[in-house]
Motif scaffolding. Structure first.
Motif, PDB file in Angstrom:
ATOM      1  N   ASP A  25       0.845  -1.202   0.000  1.00 21.52           N
ATOM      2  CA  ASP A  25       0.000   0.000   0.000  1.00 21.52           C
ATOM      3  C   ASP A  25       0.882   1.255   0.000  1.00 21.52           C
ATOM      4  N   LYS A  26       0.239   2.387  -0.309  1.00 27.62           N
ATOM      5  CA  LYS A  26       0.995   3.638  -0.461  1.00 27.62           C
ATOM      6  C   LYS A  26       1.770   4.001   0.800  1.00 27.62           C
ATOM      7  N   LYS A  27       1.096   3.868   1.943  1.00 30.54           N
ATOM      8  CA  LYS A  27       1.712   4.280   3.199  1.00 30.54           C
ATOM      9  C   LYS A  27       2.979   3.458   3.485  1.00 30.54           C
ATOM     10  N   SER A  28       2.887   2.140   3.272  1.00 32.58           N
ATOM     11  CA  SER A  28       4.047   1.275   3.532  1.00 32.58           C
ATOM     12  C   SER A  28       5.192   1.576   2.579  1.00 32.58           C
TER      13      SER A  28
ATOM     14  N   ARG B 117       5.835   4.460   1.101  1.00 33.83           N
ATOM     15  CA  ARG B 117       6.465   5.729   1.520  1.00 33.83           C
ATOM     16  C   ARG B 117       7.431   5.497   2.685  1.00 33.83           C
ATOM     17  N   LYS B 118       6.990   4.680   3.634  1.00 35.74           N
ATOM     18  CA  LYS B 118       7.817   4.379   4.799  1.00 35.74           C
ATOM     19  C   LYS B 118       9.099   3.669   4.374  1.00 35.74           C
TER      20      LYS B 118
ATOM     21  N   ARG C  11       4.293  12.370  -1.654  1.00 34.41           N
ATOM     22  CA  ARG C  11       4.440  12.358  -0.196  1.00 34.41           C
ATOM     23  C   ARG C  11       3.114  12.191   0.524  1.00 34.41           C
ATOM     24  N   GLY C  12       2.022  12.200  -0.223  1.00 35.83           N
ATOM     25  CA  GLY C  12       0.754  11.829   0.385  1.00 35.83           C
ATOM     26  C   GLY C  12      -0.284  12.926   0.522  1.00 35.83           C
TER      27      GLY C  12
END
Ligand SMILES: Nc1ncnc2c1ncn2[C@@H]1O[C@H](COP(=O)(O)OP(=O)(O)O)[C@@H](O)[C@H]1O
Ligand SMILES: [Mg+2]
Length: 177
Positions: free
Chosen positions: A3-6, A8-9, A134-135
């Motif tokens: 997923d996007k969040k993971s 980015r991390k 960056r979201g």
């Protein structure tokens, strides 16, 4: 797919494994390829970004392009979701903005259809031109307004992935360098 969040991390962690010197060396390669692109060479008006420490370094490139006589534009964050565009004529134009990014003072540039090229930073890209930012979706909203501009995604080599998660609002790049 991640997923996007993971993702980015993961990219934030990856960036920390490189020294400032390593990032600058990688930047030099990317910028050399950027400036060699025919679309950049022939552009009259080009929107770039003014890099943060962990992004492909663009400070010298913007000045070179100004010196070549091109109209250089930079984004200015004006709210939690919107950015506007202003002209960049030289370092004396810059002030630190809300997200710690150096941004030009001046009036908004609104002649969007004259923008030939947009250089877009990102957290991750794939070979299909998909981009993860960056979201906040700043570039997705802005790029929807310039459908005819040639969109160039720029990143370090380690930010290229086989696939990047996207949804309907995500605007594709024409090329990733
Ligand atoms: N054109 C748009 N209009 C309205 N909302 C948008 C638009 N583009 C993106 N968004 C919203 O902005 C938020 C962040 O988008 P996202 O693609 O995750 O960020 P980023 O592109 O910075 O990685 C999402 O909630 C998304 O729905
Ligand atoms: Mg997006």
């Amino acid at each position: 797919m991640m997923d996007k969040k993971s993702l980015r991390k993961q990219v934030r962690a990856l960036k920390k494994t490189f020294s400032a010197k390593e990032l600058r060396d990688m930047s030099d390669d990317v910028i050399a390829r950027l400036l060699a692109l025919p679309e950049v060479k022939s552009a009259r008006t080009i929107l770039l970004y003014y890099s943060l420490d962990d992004e492909v370094f663009t400070h010298d490139a913007v000045d070179e392009l100004v010196a070549e006589g091109k109209e250089v534009l930079l984004p200015v964050v004006v709210s939690d979701s919107e950015m506007e565009i202003r002209r960049y004529n030289g370092p004396e134009d810059l002030r630190r903005g809300s997200l710690n990014i150096m941004e030009p003072v001046g009036t908004p540039f609104t002649d969007y259809q004259s923008i030939d090229v947009v250089v877009v930073p990102g957290m991750a890209f794939d070979a299909d031109g998909n981009r993860l930012g960056r979201g906040k979706g700043y570039y997705d909203r802005f790029l929807a307004l310039v459908p005819d501009a040639y969109k160039i995604g720029v990143c370090f080599p380690f930010q290229k992935f086989p696939t990047v998660p996207v949804d309907d609002n995500d605007v594709k790049m024409d090329i990733i360098i």
